[in-house]
Design a protein around this motif. Structure first.
Motif, short mmCIF file in Angstrom:
data_model
loop_
_atom_site.label_atom_id
_atom_site.label_comp_id
_atom_site.label_asym_id
_atom_site.label_seq_id
_atom_site.Cartn_x
_atom_site.Cartn_y
_atom_site.Cartn_z
N PRO A 125 0.80 -1.23 0.00
CA PRO A 125 0.00 0.00 0.00
C PRO A 125 0.83 1.28 0.00
CG PRO A 125 -0.93 -1.59 1.54
CD PRO A 125 0.40 -2.14 1.09
N ARG A 145 0.66 3.76 -3.20
CA ARG A 145 0.09 5.10 -3.04
C ARG A 145 1.12 6.19 -3.29
NH1 ARG A 145 -3.26 2.90 2.05
NH2 ARG A 145 -5.25 2.45 0.99
N ASP A 182 -5.95 8.88 1.18
CA ASP A 182 -5.99 7.48 0.75
C ASP A 182 -7.28 7.20 -0.01
OD1 ASP A 182 -3.56 7.09 1.97
OD2 ASP A 182 -4.34 5.84 3.61
N ARG A 183 -8.38 7.75 0.43
CA ARG A 183 -9.66 7.52 -0.23
C ARG A 183 -9.63 8.00 -1.67
NH1 ARG A 183 -15.39 9.99 -0.38
NH2 ARG A 183 -14.44 12.02 0.08
N THR A 193 -6.88 8.69 -3.50
CA THR A 193 -5.83 7.98 -4.22
C THR A 193 -6.33 6.62 -4.71
OG1 THR A 193 -4.14 9.10 -2.90
CG2 THR A 193 -3.48 7.09 -4.04
N ASP A 194 -7.02 5.91 -3.84
CA ASP A 194 -7.51 4.58 -4.20
C ASP A 194 -8.64 4.65 -5.23
OD1 ASP A 194 -5.68 3.75 -2.34
OD2 ASP A 194 -7.15 3.10 -0.85
N TRP A 229 -4.56 -0.08 -7.86
CA TRP A 229 -3.27 -0.68 -7.57
C TRP A 229 -3.48 -2.05 -6.93
CZ3 TRP A 229 -2.56 -1.75 -2.41
CH2 TRP A 229 -3.28 -0.99 -1.49
#
Length: 314
Positions: free
Chosen positions: A209, A213, A249-250, A252-253, A258
């Protein structure tokens, strides 16, 4: 299950796209021989399209597309996107007709209004981009009345409802960028069923992760400075907190798929299930866009997204 038999018709011209293609800035920007080798390999892997972009201080996209079309046999090329500020409507229409005539069924003309920093640097006024696009398309329609005839489907770079409506009413569909599948579903509702919808999806084959990221945030850093993308993301529920510090993170994901090949392939399915006709994958590399690394990731991904290698693709 991936369905590969996606053929799009515009004014009687058949464009056989399949379901999955490739968007990568270096395909059109790398030294010509490197780009030709990469395009031939991508075609051999079974990908249905390859997209060349137009940025500041970049190679000319129509010339790049011509070089790559001549080096391949079947794969469809698109401009993702050609800026309306870089050429007048007659020149844009003429460029599209030239490639559509030379390579029937293998060229999609993607047109966009670009972004205010790039447009202002060119010395133009970005105050009313929607009006500029509408006026430009009207001028292209007039130009096409006197140009030699060739079927050249056109797509608009579109994110928000009014540009998507223009894509529906004055073009053959939309090419979206930097969007999650939720946007694809919204775009399909606006476009209706008979317009082409091609979203881009950034990916990285990295299961750690933190590393994944970090690569994603390097890619996202420029886009998180551009109002067009931020305003669109706000309509999907993201806030300034998501845009801070390189992206939450929200966010980016949501923007970058990924993980394993199966995890990334599922994101492609998500776009297709949301209404995309064709999804173009952009493989990301750790430090900067790397064409060799991108082709390696595309090679690993091809079976997972249901592609069957063509001649020379084994």
């Amino acid at each position: 299950m991936f369905h590969l038999d996606r053929t799009f018709y515009s004014e009687g011209a058949a464009v056989d796209l399949g379901r999955v293609g490739v968007w990568h800035p270096m395909i059109g920007q790398a030294p010509a021989e490197e780009g030709r080798r990469a395009a031939a390999r991508i075609e051999a892997l079974g990908y249905g399209s390859i997209w060349v972009n137009e940025g500041w201080a970049s190679k000319e996209p129509f010339a790049s597309a011509a070089v790559l079309l001549a080096a391949t046999e079947r794969v469809v090329f698109g401009t993702g996107i050609a800026s309306l500020w870089a050429r007048d409507a007659m020149a844009m229409a003429g460029a599209g007709v030239t490639l559509a005539d030379a390579f029937p069924g293998r060229f999609l003309l993607g047109i966009g209004v670009s972004h205010s920093p790039l447009v202002n640097t060119r010395g133009h006024d970005y105050a009313k981009p929607l009006t500029a696009m509408r006026t430009y398309l009207d001028a292209m329609d007039q130009a096409e009345q006197i140009l030699p005839k060739a079927d050249c489907p056109r797509l608009l770079a579109a994110l928000r409802p009014k540009m998507l409506e223009l894509s529906r009413d004055k073009a053959d569909g939309a090419h979206s960028y930097f969007v999650p599948p939720e946007h694809t579903a919204r775009a399909r509702e606006i476009l209706g069923r008979d317009r082409l919808l091609i979203p881009e999806q950034a990916v990285v084959l990295e299961s750690d992760p933190a590393r994944a990221r970090a690569i994603a945030r390097t890619h996202m850093s420029v886009y998180l400075t551009l109002p067009n993308y931020l305003n669109n993301l706000r309509t999907l529920g993201f806030t300034d907190d998501d845009f801070a510090d390189g992206g939450s993170d929200r966010l980016t994901d949501a923007i970058v798929a990924w993980g394993s090949v199966d995890t990334v392939a599922q994101r492609v399915r998500d776009h297709l299930d949301a209404g995309a006709d064709h999804v173009v994958i952009q493989p990301l590399s750790p430090d900067a866009p790397d064409l060799a690394d991108a082709v390696a990731q595309l090679t690993d991904l091809a079976p997972a997204v249901g592609l069957r290698p063509g001649p020379g693709g084994a």
